[in-house]
Design an enzyme around this catalytic site. Structure first.
Site, PDB file in Angstrom:
ATOM      1  N   GLU A 171      12.895 -10.164 -34.468  1.00 32.13           N
ATOM      2  CA  GLU A 171      14.271 -10.662 -34.600  1.00 32.13           C
ATOM      3  C   GLU A 171      14.706 -11.391 -33.329  1.00 32.13           C
ATOM      4  OE1 GLU A 171      16.591  -7.497 -37.378  1.00 32.13           O
ATOM      5  OE2 GLU A 171      15.487  -6.677 -35.672  1.00 32.13           O
ATOM      6  N   PHE A 172      14.255 -10.853 -32.189  1.00 31.21           N
ATOM      7  CA  PHE A 172      14.582 -11.492 -30.913  1.00 31.21           C
ATOM      8  C   PHE A 172      13.999 -12.915 -30.869  1.00 31.21           C
ATOM      9  CE2 PHE A 172      13.837 -12.629 -26.523  1.00 31.21           C
ATOM     10  CZ  PHE A 172      15.039 -12.277 -25.912  1.00 31.21           C
ATOM     11  N   SER A 210       6.464  -8.828   6.976  1.00 31.72           N
ATOM     12  CA  SER A 210       5.792  -7.779   6.213  1.00 31.72           C
ATOM     13  C   SER A 210       5.987  -6.475   6.988  1.00 31.72           C
ATOM     14  CB  SER A 210       4.327  -8.103   6.013  1.00 31.72           C
ATOM     15  OG  SER A 210       3.719  -8.212   7.257  1.00 31.72           O
ATOM     16  N   GLU A 268      11.427   4.696  -0.569  1.00 35.18           N
ATOM     17  CA  GLU A 268      11.247   4.036  -1.873  1.00 35.18           C
ATOM     18  C   GLU A 268       9.765   3.928  -2.169  1.00 35.18           C
ATOM     19  OE1 GLU A 268      12.737   0.057  -1.527  1.00 35.18           O
ATOM     20  OE2 GLU A 268      14.797   0.726  -1.251  1.00 35.18           O
ATOM     21  N   LYS A 318       6.470   1.851  -2.937  1.00 30.84           N
ATOM     22  CA  LYS A 318       6.005   0.523  -2.552  1.00 30.84           C
ATOM     23  C   LYS A 318       5.282  -0.092  -3.746  1.00 30.84           C
ATOM     24  CE  LYS A 318       3.525  -1.711   1.284  1.00 30.84           C
ATOM     25  NZ  LYS A 318       2.894  -2.731   0.513  1.00 30.84           N
ATOM     26  N   ASP A 361       3.063  -2.572  -5.820  1.00 32.22           N
ATOM     27  CA  ASP A 361       1.899  -3.363  -5.452  1.00 32.22           C
ATOM     28  C   ASP A 361       1.905  -4.675  -6.232  1.00 32.22           C
ATOM     29  OD1 ASP A 361      -0.317  -3.942  -4.052  1.00 32.22           O
ATOM     30  OD2 ASP A 361      -1.669  -2.622  -5.153  1.00 32.22           O
ATOM     31  N   ARG A 420       6.185 -15.684  -0.578  1.00 32.89           N
ATOM     32  CA  ARG A 420       6.325 -15.380   0.835  1.00 32.89           C
ATOM     33  C   ARG A 420       5.574 -16.400   1.701  1.00 32.89           C
ATOM     34  NH1 ARG A 420       5.170 -11.794   5.328  1.00 32.89           N
ATOM     35  NH2 ARG A 420       2.936 -11.956   4.988  1.00 32.89           N
ATOM     36  N   GLU A 433       9.844  -7.786  -5.610  1.00 28.19           N
ATOM     37  CA  GLU A 433       8.419  -7.835  -5.915  1.00 28.19           C
ATOM     38  C   GLU A 433       8.201  -8.230  -7.375  1.00 28.19           C
ATOM     39  OE1 GLU A 433       6.976  -7.000  -3.103  1.00 28.19           O
ATOM     40  OE2 GLU A 433       4.881  -6.540  -3.562  1.00 28.19           O
ATOM     41  N   TYR A 449      14.766  -5.545  -4.187  1.00 19.44           N
ATOM     42  CA  TYR A 449      15.034  -4.536  -3.167  1.00 19.44           C
ATOM     43  C   TYR A 449      15.776  -5.090  -1.951  1.00 19.44           C
ATOM     44  CZ  TYR A 449      10.412  -6.268  -1.671  1.00 19.44           C
ATOM     45  OH  TYR A 449       9.347  -7.048  -1.334  1.00 19.44           O
ATOM     46  N   LYS A 488       0.990   4.135   3.487  1.00 15.06           N
ATOM     47  CA  LYS A 488       0.046   3.787   2.419  1.00 15.06           C
ATOM     48  C   LYS A 488      -0.756   5.021   2.029  1.00 15.06           C
ATOM     49  CE  LYS A 488      -1.539  -0.449   2.371  1.00 15.06           C
ATOM     50  NZ  LYS A 488      -1.533  -1.670   1.598  1.00 15.06           N
ATOM     51  N   CYS A 511     -34.785  -5.878 -23.491  1.00 10.47           N
ATOM     52  CA  CYS A 511     -33.412  -5.608 -23.931  1.00 10.47           C
ATOM     53  C   CYS A 511     -33.381  -4.263 -24.659  1.00 10.47           C
ATOM     54  CB  CYS A 511     -32.949  -6.721 -24.864  1.00 10.47           C
ATOM     55  SG  CYS A 511     -31.375  -6.366 -25.664  1.00 10.47           S
ATOM     56  N   CYS A 551     -32.752  -5.096 -28.549  1.00  8.57           N
ATOM     57  CA  CYS A 551     -33.636  -5.835 -29.449  1.00  8.57           C
ATOM     58  C   CYS A 551     -35.052  -5.956 -28.912  1.00  8.57           C
ATOM     59  CB  CYS A 551     -33.062  -7.219 -29.734  1.00  8.57           C
ATOM     60  SG  CYS A 551     -33.058  -8.304 -28.294  1.00  8.57           S
ATOM     61  N   CYS A 556     -30.410 -11.011 -21.849  1.00  7.55           N
ATOM     62  CA  CYS A 556     -31.271 -10.958 -23.021  1.00  7.55           C
ATOM     63  C   CYS A 556     -31.216 -12.344 -23.639  1.00  7.55           C
ATOM     64  CB  CYS A 556     -30.748  -9.915 -24.016  1.00  7.55           C
ATOM     65  SG  CYS A 556     -31.474 -10.145 -25.654  1.00  7.55           S
ATOM     66  N   CYS A 560     -30.160 -10.789 -31.301  1.00  8.11           N
ATOM     67  CA  CYS A 560     -29.869  -9.500 -30.665  1.00  8.11           C
ATOM     68  C   CYS A 560     -28.629  -8.867 -31.306  1.00  8.11           C
ATOM     69  CB  CYS A 560     -29.655  -9.703 -29.170  1.00  8.11           C
ATOM     70  SG  CYS A 560     -29.199  -8.176 -28.335  1.00  8.11           S
TER      71      CYS A 560
HETATM   72  S1  IVH Z   1      11.106  -3.975   1.846  1.00  9.29           S
HETATM   73  C1  IVH Z   1      10.500  -6.686   5.914  1.00  9.29           C
HETATM   74  N1  IVH Z   1      10.614  -2.473  -0.203  1.00  9.29           N
HETATM   75  O1  IVH Z   1       5.515  -4.590   0.793  1.00  9.29           O
HETATM   76  C2  IVH Z   1       9.964  -6.475   4.580  1.00  9.29           C
HETATM   77  N2  IVH Z   1       8.969  -4.046   0.442  1.00  9.29           N
HETATM   78  O2  IVH Z   1       4.131  -5.225   3.682  1.00  9.29           O
HETATM   79  C3  IVH Z   1      10.902  -5.680   3.766  1.00  9.29           C
HETATM   80  N3  IVH Z   1       6.976  -4.067  -0.986  1.00  9.29           N
HETATM   81  O3  IVH Z   1       6.159  -7.899   1.700  1.00  9.29           O
HETATM   82  C4  IVH Z   1      10.300  -5.347   2.506  1.00  9.29           C
HETATM   83  N4  IVH Z   1       7.653  -2.489  -2.377  1.00  9.29           N
HETATM   84  O4  IVH Z   1       5.936  -7.325  -0.743  1.00  9.29           O
HETATM   85  C5  IVH Z   1      10.153  -3.455   0.590  1.00  9.29           C
HETATM   86  N5  IVH Z   1      10.324  -1.073  -2.034  1.00  9.29           N
HETATM   87  C6  IVH Z   1       9.874  -2.053  -1.253  1.00  9.29           C
HETATM   88  C7  IVH Z   1       8.618  -2.669  -1.458  1.00  9.29           C
HETATM   89  C8  IVH Z   1       8.197  -3.656  -0.577  1.00  9.29           C
HETATM   90  C9  IVH Z   1       6.678  -3.357  -2.083  1.00  9.29           C
HETATM   91  C10 IVH Z   1       6.074  -5.062  -0.389  1.00  9.29           C
HETATM   92  C11 IVH Z   1       6.695  -6.375  -0.046  1.00  9.29           C
HETATM   93  C12 IVH Z   1       6.456  -6.579   1.406  1.00  9.29           C
HETATM   94  C13 IVH Z   1       5.298  -5.681   1.658  1.00  9.29           C
HETATM   95  C14 IVH Z   1       5.341  -5.213   3.083  1.00  9.29           C
END
Ligand code: IVH
Length: 674
Positions: free
Chosen positions: A36-37, A83, A117, A119, A121, A140, A184, A234, A321, A415, A418, A433, A439
């Site tokens: 529907e959307f 970063s 918070e 992080k 990926d 970035r 992100e 964020y 990490k 193989c 076969c 193969c 096969c």
């Molecule tokens: S705050 C000054 N909050 O982690 C940077 N970053 O190596 C402030 N990332 O480049 C970033 N989750 O891509 C922040 N909850 C979060 C995040 C987050 C993932 C990433 C972001 C940043 C890298 C830092």
């Protein structure tokens, strides 16, 4: 429909679609089905096509993408995108807190409050909103400047095209009307797996983060739209209240229409921080997306400026990490899988072991070079690891614990399916193969690929059914599927009349999936779903594709000499020829649908350039409308340019056009021409 009515209807559709978007992505309680959307969206797109002047830059129709970007312009970030420095132990996090507290103390502050918070990926991006409208989004890059990828970002449903801000006074103190949001972009694990499924093996992404980065750099925004990306915000800058704390900013972002991280914790003490880190060490595996750590930042944003940053990272935040998840287990055996293209893949059979939220009992060893590199033998204790990758891999052998009873892993001579002698083409790491046609594993693989979701999506045609069909000689290729009878199907193991009937129905449905899907389903080496779509434009019929020379093929966007050769090879195979004949006889779409309704040709023979800002059109779409009406779009003004459409604040291109005597029109005139 009258224009007035169309205007009302399109406004209604727009707000209705945005409402459902929010219900689905923000509140996670949809009121209507996907179907529907899509219908609402299609109605809006049709209206905007009929009345192009009704199209606005924040229309949800902009999310389906479609524009092609040749090169991404570079943009300089308002403030560098730093970063975070990484830490790997609670002790290092404690050091960070001590450092911060000393600095804050020197500033005359009391004991600071931290926000922990997750992080995400993914890939960090920054977006600029002017007067509430998304005007620019960028990667970035090197931190100082990145690529402008606005068109791609607009396809992400959780990125608002217009901020929900009835509260205008919120705008920055300088009244610039500019708001910057960072966050992100990421891909959910399930979407990542689906994406990989539709790609040829050699083009698969290693993990969701790589897939996200690759997707954001795509030149075709409609492909980005198909890949279901997500965004979590964020960071917010540009609001009037500069003292607003981080957590309140997250709430503010939500009220503007963003999604923010649900899982965070306010902490004053190290014990709270350590508990949060601990809590998520295992729990994070239950999330539908990947996280690789915890970010710790000060809640008081005024301290961010006061503490400042080193060259690379801020002093007010740090990342913890999680260590890659590893487990020790025993390699009990190795089996050799034969892929649809004949590739032999050694697969480790492991003693089942728990790792990162699931039980692992198998893991690919990729190829024999990898086995040699690891020096692994059957019976060895091995370490397996899941780090950013969804599929675990064997990373090392625990040599200290090697028993005397281990066995070497030999390349099989023949193989396993076969019995044909295996070959290793020069310069390649894999063994193959060569019995392509006969096969059974390759036959099964090709049929399963043909039936897979992104190919012809033939429901109910699973592995065990296909295995039986091939084994009993009922199907040696996809073409044979369409000759199956109800009796033949019902006579197979675990098949009742009802399920046999369902299979026939699914096969019938699959004939309507379209020519580009069929091109992908054929399983030509190196031709993934996106390449197939590209090919379907360049060669609107199988006949045409068959006739195309190596040079013709290599001239198609995204197709290099290797893919071109692989397409030529495919058509040279007798079994492929036979399969195509069967498919054509069964009524599968061997050519693209006839071009859509005819438009006028008012731009026929014109070389057109747009310059300056258009008020009522999105540039890419305006360009597309010119192309659809016979015109060409050029990127710089020359004597050959025949028409310049000048918007607001047009600059040097307009001047050059005037100098050369090229015809210049404004947006109103452009609309009349449409
Ligand atoms: S705050 C000054 N909050 O982690 C940077 N970053 O190596 C402030 N990332 O480049 C970033 N989750 O891509 C922040 N909850 C979060 C995040 C987050 C993932 C990433 C972001 C940043 C890298 C830092």
């Amino acid at each position: 429909m009258e224009k007035k009515e169309a205007q009302r209807e399109s406004a209604r559709l727009r707000s209705e679609i945005e409402r459902h978007n929010r219900l689905y992505y923000l509140d996670t309680r949809p009121e209507i089905s996907d179907f529907e959307f899509d219908q609402l969206l299609e109605r809006l797109i049709a209206l905007e096509k009929e009345f192009p002047e009704l199209l606005t830059p924040d229309s949800p129709s902009q999310r389906v993408g479609g524009g092609i970007t040749k090169e991404f312009p570079t943009v300089v970030h308002r403030e560098p995108m730093l970063s975070l420095s990484n830490t790997y132990s609670i002790a290092e996090v404690t050091d960070f807190c001590n450092r911060v507290e000393k600095l804050v103390d020197a500033e005359g502050g009391g004991k600071p409050e931290y926000v922990a918070e997750l992080k995400f990926d993914g890939v960090a991006i920054s977006m600029l909103y002017r007067d509430g409208l998304l005007v620019c989004g960028a990667t970035r890059g090197d931190g100082r400047q990145g690529d402008e990828i606005t068109a791609n970002l607009k396809t992400i449903p959780t990125i608002p095209l217009r901020l929900d801000m009835p509260d205008m006074p919120l705008f920055g103190a300088a009244l610039s009307g500019e708001i910057e949001v960072r966050g992100e972009v990421y891909m959910r694990k399930a979407d990542f797996e689906r994406l990989n499924e539709e790609r040829p093996e050699e083009e698969q992404f290693a993990n969701p983060r790589n897939a996200t980065a690759g997707t954001l750099k795509l030149q075709d925004s409609s492909e980005v739209s198909r890949r279901r990306m997500h965004f979590v915000a964020y960071y917010l800058k540009g609001i009037a209240d500069e003292t607003m704390h981080h957590v309140e900013r997250l709430r503010q972002l939500e009220s503007m229409g963003f999604v923010t991280g649900k899982h965070y914790k306010l902490c004053k003490e190290m014990t709270g921080i350590a508990a949060f880190i601990d809590e998520w060490a295992e729990k994070r595996w239950t999330l539908p997306y990947e996280t690789d750590g915890v970010v710790l930042k000060l809640n008081d944003v005024t301290l961010w400026d006061r503490l400042g940053a080193t060259a690379k990272s801020p002093r007010w935040a740090i990342a913890y990490k999680y260590p890659a998840q590893q487990a020790k287990t025993v390699l009990q055996g190795v089996v050799f899988q034969v892929g649809r293209l004949g590739t032999i893949t050694p697969v480790a059979e492991l003693k089942p072991v728990k790792l990162a939220g699931s039980t692992v009992s198998r893991s690919t060893l990729h190829n024999f070079d990898e086995i040699e590199r690891l020096g692994v033998r059957v019976g060895d204790y091995v370490m397996i690891e899941k780090s950013g990758e969804v599929i675990p891999k064997v990373i090392s052998v625990v040599l200290a614990e090697r028993l005397e009873t281990t066995d070497a892993i030999e390349v099989p001579e023949a193989c396993p399916e076969c019995g044909t002698k295996l070959e290793r083409p020069e310069g390649e790491v894999s063994w193959y193969c060569p019995n392509e046609e006969g096969c059974p594993a390759q036959r099964r693989g090709r049929i399963l690929h043909f039936a897979s979701r992104n190919a012809l999506d033939i429901q109910n045609l699973g592995e065990s059914l296909v295995a039986q069909l091939v084994e009993r000689g009922l199907a040696s290729d996809a073409g044979d599927l369409y000759r199956l009878t109800l009796e033949q199907l019902a006579g197979l193991d675990r098949m009742a009349a009802k399920s046999a009937h369902n299979v026939l129905e699914a096969l019938e449905k699959s004939k309507k999936r379209g020519y580009d899907r069929l091109l992908y389903a054929l399983g030509i080496r190196h031709v993934g779903a996106a390449t197939a779509r590209e090919l379907s434009h360049a060669a609107p019929s199988i006949e045409r594709l068959r006739e195309m020379s190596q040079e013709d093929l290599a001239a198609v966007p995204d197709i290099g000499p290797v893919i071109a050769q692989s397409i030529r090879d495919f058509f040279a195979k007798p079994w492929a020829q036979a399969m195509l004949e069967k498919l054509a006889a069964a009524g599968l779409p061997m050519q693209a649908e006839a071009a859509k309704a005819l438009l006028n040709n008012n731009f026929e023979g014109q070389s057109v350039i747009f310059t300056g800002g258009l008020e009522r059109h999105v540039r890419q779409q305006a360009e597309e409308m010119v192309r659809e009406r016979g015109g060409r779009i050029v990127s710089s003004v020359s004597k050959k340019t025949t028409l310049v459409v000048a918007g607001k604040e047009a600059g040097s291109k307009l001047e050059k056009a005037k100098k050369l005597g090229v015809r210049v029109i404004d947006e109103d005139e452009f609309e009349r021409m449409l």
